[in-house]
Design a protein around this motif. Structure first.
Motif, PDB file in Angstrom:
ATOM      1  N   SER A 103      82.192 -30.929  -3.524  1.00 49.83           N
ATOM      2  CA  SER A 103      82.519 -30.892  -2.094  1.00 49.83           C
ATOM      3  C   SER A 103      81.929 -29.670  -1.389  1.00 49.83           C
ATOM      4  O   SER A 103      81.651 -29.731  -0.193  1.00 49.83           O
ATOM      5  N   ILE A 104      81.726 -28.573  -2.110  1.00 49.95           N
ATOM      6  CA  ILE A 104      81.103 -27.412  -1.469  1.00 49.95           C
ATOM      7  C   ILE A 104      79.698 -27.796  -0.998  1.00 49.95           C
ATOM      8  O   ILE A 104      79.318 -27.532   0.146  1.00 49.95           O
ATOM      9  N   LEU A 105      78.954 -28.445  -1.876  1.00 53.94           N
ATOM     10  CA  LEU A 105      77.597 -28.860  -1.493  1.00 53.94           C
ATOM     11  C   LEU A 105      77.650 -29.845  -0.328  1.00 53.94           C
ATOM     12  O   LEU A 105      76.909 -29.710   0.656  1.00 53.94           O
TER      13      LEU A 105
ATOM     14  N   ARG B  19      62.503 -30.210   6.041  1.00 52.22           N
ATOM     15  CA  ARG B  19      63.095 -29.535   4.881  1.00 52.22           C
ATOM     16  C   ARG B  19      64.615 -29.623   4.935  1.00 52.22           C
ATOM     17  O   ARG B  19      65.272 -29.901   3.938  1.00 52.22           O
ATOM     18  N   ASP B  20      65.177 -29.385   6.121  1.00 48.85           N
ATOM     19  CA  ASP B  20      66.628 -29.480   6.278  1.00 48.85           C
ATOM     20  C   ASP B  20      67.130 -30.872   5.933  1.00 48.85           C
ATOM     21  O   ASP B  20      68.162 -31.034   5.286  1.00 48.85           O
ATOM     22  N   ALA B  21      66.393 -31.870   6.400  1.00 47.15           N
ATOM     23  CA  ALA B  21      66.813 -33.243   6.152  1.00 47.15           C
ATOM     24  C   ALA B  21      66.832 -33.526   4.658  1.00 47.15           C
ATOM     25  O   ALA B  21      67.768 -34.138   4.143  1.00 47.15           O
ATOM     26  N   ARG B  22      65.780 -33.051   3.962  1.00 48.70           N
ATOM     27  CA  ARG B  22      65.736 -33.274   2.509  1.00 48.70           C
ATOM     28  C   ARG B  22      66.872 -32.543   1.810  1.00 48.70           C
ATOM     29  O   ARG B  22      67.572 -33.097   0.971  1.00 48.70           O
ATOM     30  N   ALA B  26      70.035 -34.096  -0.326  1.00 47.53           N
ATOM     31  CA  ALA B  26      70.222 -33.716  -1.724  1.00 47.53           C
ATOM     32  C   ALA B  26      71.633 -33.168  -1.943  1.00 47.53           C
ATOM     33  O   ALA B  26      72.295 -33.505  -2.913  1.00 47.53           O
ATOM     34  N   LEU B  27      72.088 -32.321  -1.016  1.00 45.34           N
ATOM     35  CA  LEU B  27      73.384 -31.682  -1.205  1.00 45.34           C
ATOM     36  C   LEU B  27      74.541 -32.650  -1.014  1.00 45.34           C
ATOM     37  O   LEU B  27      75.584 -32.528  -1.649  1.00 45.34           O
ATOM     38  N   VAL B  28      74.367 -33.626  -0.125  1.00 42.20           N
ATOM     39  CA  VAL B  28      75.470 -34.535   0.149  1.00 42.20           C
ATOM     40  C   VAL B  28      75.493 -35.699  -0.840  1.00 42.20           C
ATOM     41  O   VAL B  28      76.495 -36.395  -0.967  1.00 42.20           O
ATOM     42  N   SER B  29      74.397 -35.885  -1.577  1.00 43.32           N
ATOM     43  CA  SER B  29      74.326 -37.084  -2.416  1.00 43.32           C
ATOM     44  C   SER B  29      75.386 -37.139  -3.522  1.00 43.32           C
ATOM     45  O   SER B  29      75.922 -38.220  -3.761  1.00 43.32           O
TER      46      SER B  29
END
Lengths: 291, 323
Positions: A103-105, B19-22, B26-29
């Motif tokens: 959740s942090i990510l 870059r932000d979109a990528r 990645a982080l939300v996946s």
């Protein structure tokens, strides 16, 4: 004031009396049941049956038999709650670690980065709360039975992570949005990568929020009952404390044992809560002020 | 002084937005993958299951997608008086439980609104019913209300002069005599509603209190200067300010109570006229091993909530727009 007893004076006088009474009433209805639980757990069952209305216990009558019976392993005639405590602890701690990592990510991405589908994420989360847990329980129960994994503790960790992720992302995102972006931009100018920024700038600033979120998840996982019942009931060595207490209800289990089990189940949560109450309630209601 | 112009090392290519979109994806996946695999796909699968005649014994060798689709589960449900009774009980339980929790929470919040000695402790204590494990508090109340050794019945028979102990959680219908008139009451159902209100009032209390603290003091002061009494201040100043948060709590509590399983299962096991849809799903699944029928009941619950939520969103979206 024209008259001594106008409506204003009456209401103010009434409130002066009713307010302390009301507060006392609420304290009574919230504290008494917990007091009663502790009381019964240290009394002798024959005395309770004799005088169920008495709500004080003499120091000489204190008995720890119920606790001994609950904690002792089944091989020695007890209910094996030490084992259940360990299971609950592992399960809750595992859920906290995994949920926080994920959740942090997720919260960072939702609060800081513009990406395709960012708004859709909220609808995804809403779905978790709209669907009854019992609805999710059916397919998960069937699927894990089919795979032969239903009684495993780590399976339950995954289930709990899915249940707690949305609220965690929500709480953490609210906090991340209060951390000034300029700090991160400064680091970026210095050549830090995105992961370095999260690790070195955002996370240290968000420690209180992360702690609050972690405690919240711990409490949810520790208290959870439905999935533990459905998944673990046939696997006694893997029982959680909640499930253990709920299975104490056959006819020959005395009420004292049941209450001792409930005390063991409740105390860790109340200690955690009293220790971190401010931290947690603020994280939850942040945003409520706006209406 | 050395002015070293460190060239930012950037492995990623493309514009900043790309870059932000990528990075965002990645982080939300991981979050999205967990929710899709553990929530979205299971719900879709439950939908399929609700259209099949499947028993628990068959699941080891069944196809994931199943084979024969039929409306028979739904057909049987809507012809069953148990199901229709459970709908009625669920609605009563969630409407009255929500109302009780909000009423208690509102009163509690108004009471502790102004500072007094020990306020922090009182506030913390009032949250206990909501944070304590549901299994523990359900059993505390089961013992408290027990006809043999419960405190409530002891007080009732010894002090209040009841003829005999009342089996609060196993009596489907009881009789109350007031002013010479006696009428029937659904005892066990009232008890689980009362329990739900007691357990959940802290939730309403917390949010209403937070909102109360944010009501601008000048408004109230001005009203008092004009001679408004406390009840008038509440009615005309505070209540309008609280309407939004109360509506939100009502929706959330209704959803939670409508879906609730633990409380009723632990208090009455769904007996004595307290069978709600959630406990019915459970008993179809475990006692009757009927996966298809239990999925159909659960889908019905989700559908009811979806409809109610749409109505709420439409109603509120239109009301909030002018503001």
């Amino acid at each position: 004031m024209r008259r001594r007893w106008n409506r204003y004076a009456i209401e103010v006088a009434a409130l002066r009396v009713l307010r302390p009474l009301g507060i006392a009433f609420f304290v009574l209805i919230t504290v008494f049941p917990f007091y009663y639980m502790v009381l019964l757990s240290v009394r002798d069952i024959s005395e309770i049956i004799e005088s169920p209305g008495s709500i004080i216990v003499g120091l000489g009558e204190l008995s720890t038999d119920a606790y001994e019976r609950v904690l002792k392993p089944t091989s020695e005639g007890g209910e094996g709650f030490l084992r259940f405590l360990l299971n609950s602890l592992l399960l809750a701690a595992g859920t906290v670690v995994v949920t926080l990592l994920v959740s942090i990510l997720g919260a960072y991405a939702v609060s800081r980065l513009e990406f395709f589908g960012r708004r859709a994420v909220h609808f995804l989360f809403l779905s978790v709360y709209l669907f009854p847990a019992i609805l999710l329980a059916i397919p998960l129960f069937v699927a894990f039975s089919k795979m032969g994994l239903r009684g495993e503790l780590w399976v339950l960790v995954i289930v709990y992570v899915a249940q707690t992720l949305p609220i965690c992302v929500y709480m953490l995102r609210n906090y991340f949005e209060t951390v000034p972006v300029s700090l991160e931009e400064a680091a970026e100018v210095d050549g830090a990568t995105r992961m370095q920024i999260i690790r070195k700038i955002t996370l240290p600033l968000a420690i209180p929020a992360i702690a609050a979120t972690g405690l919240f998840v711990f409490m949810i996982a520790w208290n959870e009952f439905l999935f533990a019942l459905l998944f673990l009931v046939e696997e006694r060595p893997n029982w959680t404390v909640s499930l253990g207490v709920s299975q104490l209800t056959n006819i020959e289990t005395p009420a004292t044992t049941l209450m001792a089990g409930s005390v063991i189940l409740t105390v860790p949560i109340i200690v955690l809560f009293l220790f971190a109450e401010r931290l947690m309630t603020e994280g939850l209601t942040r945003g409520a002020e706006k209406g | 002084m050395t002015a070293v112009q460190a060239k930012p090392k950037r492995r990623a290519r493309g514009t900043r937005a790309q870059r932000d979109a990528r990075a965002g994806l990645a982080l939300v996946s991981p979050t999205v993958i967990v929710v899709v695999v553990m929530v979205v796909l299971p719900v879709l699968w439950a939908l399929l299951l609700s259209f099949q005649r499947i028993r628990l014994i068959q699941i080891r060798r069944m196809d994931i997608l199943g084979s024969e689709y039929t409306l028979r589960n739904y057909d049987l449900l809507f012809g069953s008086s148990d199901f229709l009774a459970a709908i009625r009980v669920t609605l009563m339980y969630s409407v009255l439980g929500t109302f009780g929790a909000i009423a208690l929470g509102l009163i509690a919040a108004l009471l502790v609104r102004r500072p007094f000695k020990g306020r922090a402790a009182v506030r913390g204590v009032m949250l206990l019913p909501y944070v304590a494990p549901v299994v523990a508090i359900a059993f505390i109340w089961r013992v408290l209300l027990s006809p043999q050794l419960g405190f409530v019945n002891a007080v009732g028979t010894d002090v209040l002069g009841w003829d005999s102990p009342i089996p609060f959680l196993s009596q489907e219908r009881g009789e109350i005599t007031l002013f010479g008139l006696s009428f029937g009451v659904p005892t066990a159902l009232l008890m689980v509603i009362f329990f739900e209100s007691w357990k959940s009032f802290p939730f309403a209390f917390l949010f209403i209190l937070a909102r109360l603290q944010a009501v601008p003091g000048e408004l109230e002061e001005a009203a008092k200067m004009d001679g408004a009494t406390p009840t008038q201040v509440f009615r005309h100043i505070l209540l309008p300010q609280l309407a939004g948060v109360i509506a939100l709590i009502a929706v959330l509590r209704f959803i939670f109570t409508f879906n609730a399983f633990d409380e009723i299962y632990l208090l009455t096991g769904g007996g004595a006229g307290t069978e709600v849809l959630a406990t019915q799903v459970y008993s179809f699944l475990t006692a009757r091993n009927d996966v298809g029928a239990s999925a159909a009941v659960a889908m019905f619950m989700a559908a009811v909530l979806a409809v109610l939520l749409l109505v709420y969103l439409k109603f509120f979206a239109e009301r909030d727009r002018p503001a």
